[in-house]
Design a protein around this motif. Structure first.
Motif, PDB file in Angstrom:
ATOM      1  N   PHE A 107       0.830  -1.208   0.000  1.00 53.38           N
ATOM      2  CA  PHE A 107       0.000   0.000   0.000  1.00 53.38           C
ATOM      3  C   PHE A 107       0.866   1.259   0.000  1.00 53.38           C
ATOM      4  O   PHE A 107       0.557   2.236  -0.696  1.00 53.38           O
ATOM      5  CB  PHE A 107      -0.919   0.014   1.218  1.00 53.38           C
ATOM      6  CG  PHE A 107      -2.149  -0.824   1.066  1.00 53.38           C
ATOM      7  CD1 PHE A 107      -2.977  -0.672  -0.039  1.00 53.38           C
ATOM      8  CD2 PHE A 107      -2.491  -1.763   2.015  1.00 53.38           C
ATOM      9  CE1 PHE A 107      -4.119  -1.443  -0.182  1.00 53.38           C
ATOM     10  CE2 PHE A 107      -3.629  -2.541   1.884  1.00 53.38           C
ATOM     11  CZ  PHE A 107      -4.449  -2.382   0.779  1.00 53.38           C
ATOM     12  N   ALA A 108       1.924   1.254   0.787  1.00 48.79           N
ATOM     13  CA  ALA A 108       2.816   2.413   0.842  1.00 48.79           C
ATOM     14  C   ALA A 108       3.411   2.698  -0.537  1.00 48.79           C
ATOM     15  O   ALA A 108       3.459   3.850  -0.990  1.00 48.79           O
ATOM     16  CB  ALA A 108       3.924   2.176   1.861  1.00 48.79           C
ATOM     17  N   ILE A 111       0.568   4.163  -2.759  1.00 47.11           N
ATOM     18  CA  ILE A 111       0.179   5.514  -2.343  1.00 47.11           C
ATOM     19  C   ILE A 111       1.179   6.547  -2.846  1.00 47.11           C
ATOM     20  O   ILE A 111       0.807   7.586  -3.421  1.00 47.11           O
ATOM     21  CB  ILE A 111       0.062   5.593  -0.809  1.00 47.11           C
ATOM     22  CG1 ILE A 111      -1.150   4.802  -0.308  1.00 47.11           C
ATOM     23  CG2 ILE A 111      -0.018   7.056  -0.347  1.00 47.11           C
ATOM     24  CD1 ILE A 111      -2.489   5.404  -0.641  1.00 47.11           C
ATOM     25  N   TYR A 126      -4.172  -0.650  -6.570  1.00 46.26           N
ATOM     26  CA  TYR A 126      -4.547  -0.346  -5.175  1.00 46.26           C
ATOM     27  C   TYR A 126      -5.901  -0.976  -4.849  1.00 46.26           C
ATOM     28  O   TYR A 126      -6.078  -1.579  -3.776  1.00 46.26           O
ATOM     29  CB  TYR A 126      -4.604   1.163  -4.965  1.00 46.26           C
ATOM     30  CG  TYR A 126      -4.969   1.565  -3.559  1.00 46.26           C
ATOM     31  CD1 TYR A 126      -3.985   1.752  -2.586  1.00 46.26           C
ATOM     32  CD2 TYR A 126      -6.295   1.746  -3.182  1.00 46.26           C
ATOM     33  CE1 TYR A 126      -4.323   2.108  -1.284  1.00 46.26           C
ATOM     34  CE2 TYR A 126      -6.646   2.091  -1.888  1.00 46.26           C
ATOM     35  CZ  TYR A 126      -5.653   2.279  -0.947  1.00 46.26           C
ATOM     36  OH  TYR A 126      -5.986   2.622   0.340  1.00 46.26           O
ATOM     37  N   SER A 146      -6.682   4.954   7.150  1.00 49.20           N
ATOM     38  CA  SER A 146      -5.509   5.831   7.227  1.00 49.20           C
ATOM     39  C   SER A 146      -4.976   6.147   5.830  1.00 49.20           C
ATOM     40  O   SER A 146      -4.588   7.292   5.545  1.00 49.20           O
ATOM     41  CB  SER A 146      -4.414   5.207   8.095  1.00 49.20           C
ATOM     42  OG  SER A 146      -3.905   4.016   7.514  1.00 49.20           O
ATOM     43  N   ASN A 147      -4.977   5.159   4.937  1.00 56.35           N
ATOM     44  CA  ASN A 147      -4.559   5.399   3.550  1.00 56.35           C
ATOM     45  C   ASN A 147      -5.485   6.397   2.861  1.00 56.35           C
ATOM     46  O   ASN A 147      -5.032   7.291   2.137  1.00 56.35           O
ATOM     47  CB  ASN A 147      -4.555   4.091   2.756  1.00 56.35           C
ATOM     48  CG  ASN A 147      -3.384   3.199   3.101  1.00 56.35           C
ATOM     49  OD1 ASN A 147      -2.364   3.668   3.606  1.00 56.35           O
ATOM     50  ND2 ASN A 147      -3.510   1.918   2.847  1.00 56.35           N
ATOM     51  N   TYR A 248       2.808   9.564   6.860  1.00 53.91           N
ATOM     52  CA  TYR A 248       2.107   8.332   6.490  1.00 53.91           C
ATOM     53  C   TYR A 248       2.275   7.275   7.590  1.00 53.91           C
ATOM     54  O   TYR A 248       1.309   6.614   7.990  1.00 53.91           O
ATOM     55  CB  TYR A 248       2.647   7.810   5.165  1.00 53.91           C
ATOM     56  CG  TYR A 248       2.003   6.527   4.708  1.00 53.91           C
ATOM     57  CD1 TYR A 248       0.769   6.538   4.064  1.00 53.91           C
ATOM     58  CD2 TYR A 248       2.619   5.297   4.918  1.00 53.91           C
ATOM     59  CE1 TYR A 248       0.162   5.367   3.640  1.00 53.91           C
ATOM     60  CE2 TYR A 248       2.027   4.119   4.502  1.00 53.91           C
ATOM     61  CZ  TYR A 248       0.798   4.165   3.862  1.00 53.91           C
ATOM     62  OH  TYR A 248       0.204   2.990   3.458  1.00 53.91           O
ATOM     63  N   PHE A 252      -0.677   5.716  10.052  1.00 60.07           N
ATOM     64  CA  PHE A 252      -0.922   4.270  10.084  1.00 60.07           C
ATOM     65  C   PHE A 252      -0.807   3.729  11.507  1.00 60.07           C
ATOM     66  O   PHE A 252      -1.671   2.985  11.980  1.00 60.07           O
ATOM     67  CB  PHE A 252       0.070   3.552   9.169  1.00 60.07           C
ATOM     68  CG  PHE A 252       0.115   2.071   9.390  1.00 60.07           C
ATOM     69  CD1 PHE A 252      -0.980   1.280   9.090  1.00 60.07           C
ATOM     70  CD2 PHE A 252       1.249   1.469   9.911  1.00 60.07           C
ATOM     71  CE1 PHE A 252      -0.943  -0.083   9.295  1.00 60.07           C
ATOM     72  CE2 PHE A 252       1.288   0.105  10.135  1.00 60.07           C
ATOM     73  CZ  PHE A 252       0.187  -0.676   9.823  1.00 60.07           C
TER      74      PHE A 252
END
Length: 282
Positions: A107-108, A111, A126, A146-147, A248, A252
């Motif tokens: 995910f990081a 993003i 994603y 959070s994303n 970020y 998280f």
């Protein structure tokens, strides 16, 4: 728990069983089921899948840090992840936790790729990864939140309203894929079933005090979280890209920690309500 994973995903086991665990959604069981159908491994062989995810997690951490920070940070990150005790433990356990670690780094990657390129292929990837993640473990929903908050802030800040709308729709659509399992299994068999996870503490003054302290701790952690964000943003010695990575991670960690108590409190509240209602009716 490992025995349950094995019995659920044996090659000759009914595939419906992967949808019947109220504690964990189905996606990891599906992957393990396919793995067993192909290789027919024994107990030790089934652990190899977790080992593969563990190695992949270390490699993803290295690649992410190398791309978005520098080679030195990548080397240190790879070393720390390679000797991290929980990651080592989960890399040899027949459960979904090490797969979740891969999702976090994946995910990081996506993003920050979206922040740099805003390419349609990253949104699609994603979306697919999000479906897999939230159908692997409940806590991945909080990672999704959070994303969403993180990327939405930058999309709105840069006035990319169409991208924000598309990103919102993808998140909503991913949640819809989780609802069939939730209502079929989790809602009835976990939340409304008082015999599930029976380690329910006795309602007492000490428990009420602990709940109050949890609330105070949550408020304090939120204030601390906001202060860290502002401190990071005001630090002119930190590059913008590094600031984004730090924020970020803060976001998280905050949502992950808060989610643990939120889910626990929700579960206890429902069970106490059912017990009190049952006793009142009697």
């Amino acid at each position: 728990d490992e025995i349950y994973s094995i019995n659920t995903t044996l090659a000759n086991a009914d595939i419906v069983k992967i949808f019947q665990d109220p504690g964990n959604p189905w996606f990891y069981y599906l992957i393990l089921k396919i793995y067993n159908l192909i290789f027919h491994f024994d107990f030790v062989g089934m652990k190899v899948l977790s080992v593969i995810f563990g190695i992949a997690c270390n490699i993803l951490i290295y690649l992410f840090l190398k791309k978005y920070v520098n080679s030195k940070a990548a080397n240190v990150g790879f070393l720390l992840s390679a000797i991290n005790i929980p990651l080592i433990y989960y890399s040899q356990e027949i459960r979904c936790y090490i797969m979740q670690a891969c999702f976090v780094v994946g995910f990081a990657f996506l993003i920050f790729n979206i922040l740099e390129n805003n390419n349609k292929k990253y949104y699609i990837t994603y979306f697919i990864l999000l479906i897999c993640a939230i159908n692997t473990h409940y806590y991945q929903i909080f990672l999704m939140i959070s994303n969403f908050l993180f990327l939405s802030f930058f999309l709105l800040k840069e006035k990319k309203y169409k991208s924000f709308l598309n990103f919102s729709i993808l998140n909503f659509a991913a949640i819809l894929t989780f609802l069939p399992y939730f209502f079929y299994c989790a809602y009835n068999e976990a939340l409304l079933n008082t015999s599930f996870n029976t380690q329910l503490p006795t309602l007492s003054s000490d428990l009420i005090l602990n709940i109050f302290l949890y609330i105070c701790g949550g408020i304090f952690s939120f204030v601390l979280f906001v202060l860290y964000i502002f401190k990071t943003l005001k630090n002119k010695e930190i590059e913008l890209r590094i600031k984004n990575i730090i924020i970020y991670c803060y976001l998280f960690i905050y949502f992950k920690c808060m989610s643990l108590k939120l889910l626990e409190s929700t579960k206890y509240s429902i069970k106490y309500y059912k017990n009190i209602t049952k006793n009142t009716i009697r």
